[in-house]
Scaffold this active site. Sequence first.
Site: not given
Length: 325
Positions: A310, A280-282
């Site tokens: 996110w 996951s990330c932004g």
Amino acid sequence: MQQGNCLPTKLLSRQVRTRSAAAAAMDLPALVEPAWLRDRLDSSDMRVLDCTWYLPGTDKNPYEEFLASRIPGSRYFDLDKISMPDTGLPHMLPSPAAFGAAADALDISNSSAVVVYDRSGCFSAPRVWWTFRAFGHDRVAVLNGGLPAWLAEGLPLDEAPADEAALAAPVQAARSPPANPCFRAHLQEDLVRGLEEMRKLAAAAANGGGGEQVVDARPAARFAGTAAEPRAGVRSGHIPGSRSVPASEVVEGGRLRPANELATIFKAAGVDPGRPAVCSCGSGVTAAILALALHQLSPGNQVAVYDGSWSEWGSLPDTPVDTAD
């Protein structure tokens, strides 16, 4: 029966057999070097995509940069526009039909070898690498070091005027795809995670763990909740039970770090490359860098990407958020 620009069935079958023979002769690892691409650039089976994308707010335009210069034979893949429209989230995966139509417009078949690159080195290209794999096309590689590495080796650029109508065609095709694109895209559900699946993983973490590892590619301060998120209305922190491996740690000088260094980085973060993981990330871009790094360490292991990342999780009022290290 011929559909759109698809070849008639008999001719298509013959071409697929011919290309499959060429494909078998062309080994395509997930990460290739500039010299590797240089030696295969003229192959009739090779397709090269400029997948440059920049974070919002940067004073750069990847489309204009492509018009000015590109690796010879490159086509342009617009990460923001070849995506699911009207979701409220950035560059979510398009539908299989939309992706297939875009691939058709990019002159990519199900047997093509595809090499993706970006102008930062190793930033947005892994997202497109993962996208192809998510739709069942494994013959895709990332150019390690991207355009900067290509230039550093003194390799040529194409600076001739680009056909802007042809550049617009993949986006137009994705927005209005035919019922049966020539490129057959099939979503590989083991490579993609959605909100409800992530809720289950967070609940499992709250009850002592189990299930897939969740690995977060955002900077450590955002993971810990000590730095604000760049998107308005998005909380700081991380999904409970997730581990922090900032994407900047697995890339050095625009290149993915060697396998032994990657192994050390993941081990220090408590991530086992041999176990199934979700990255996951932004907004789902740098998560794919981690997916590529884990793939390098354990190619047969299942590594998925949380597509909403996110941007989705942190914007919802009822998703649990942790700020512990």
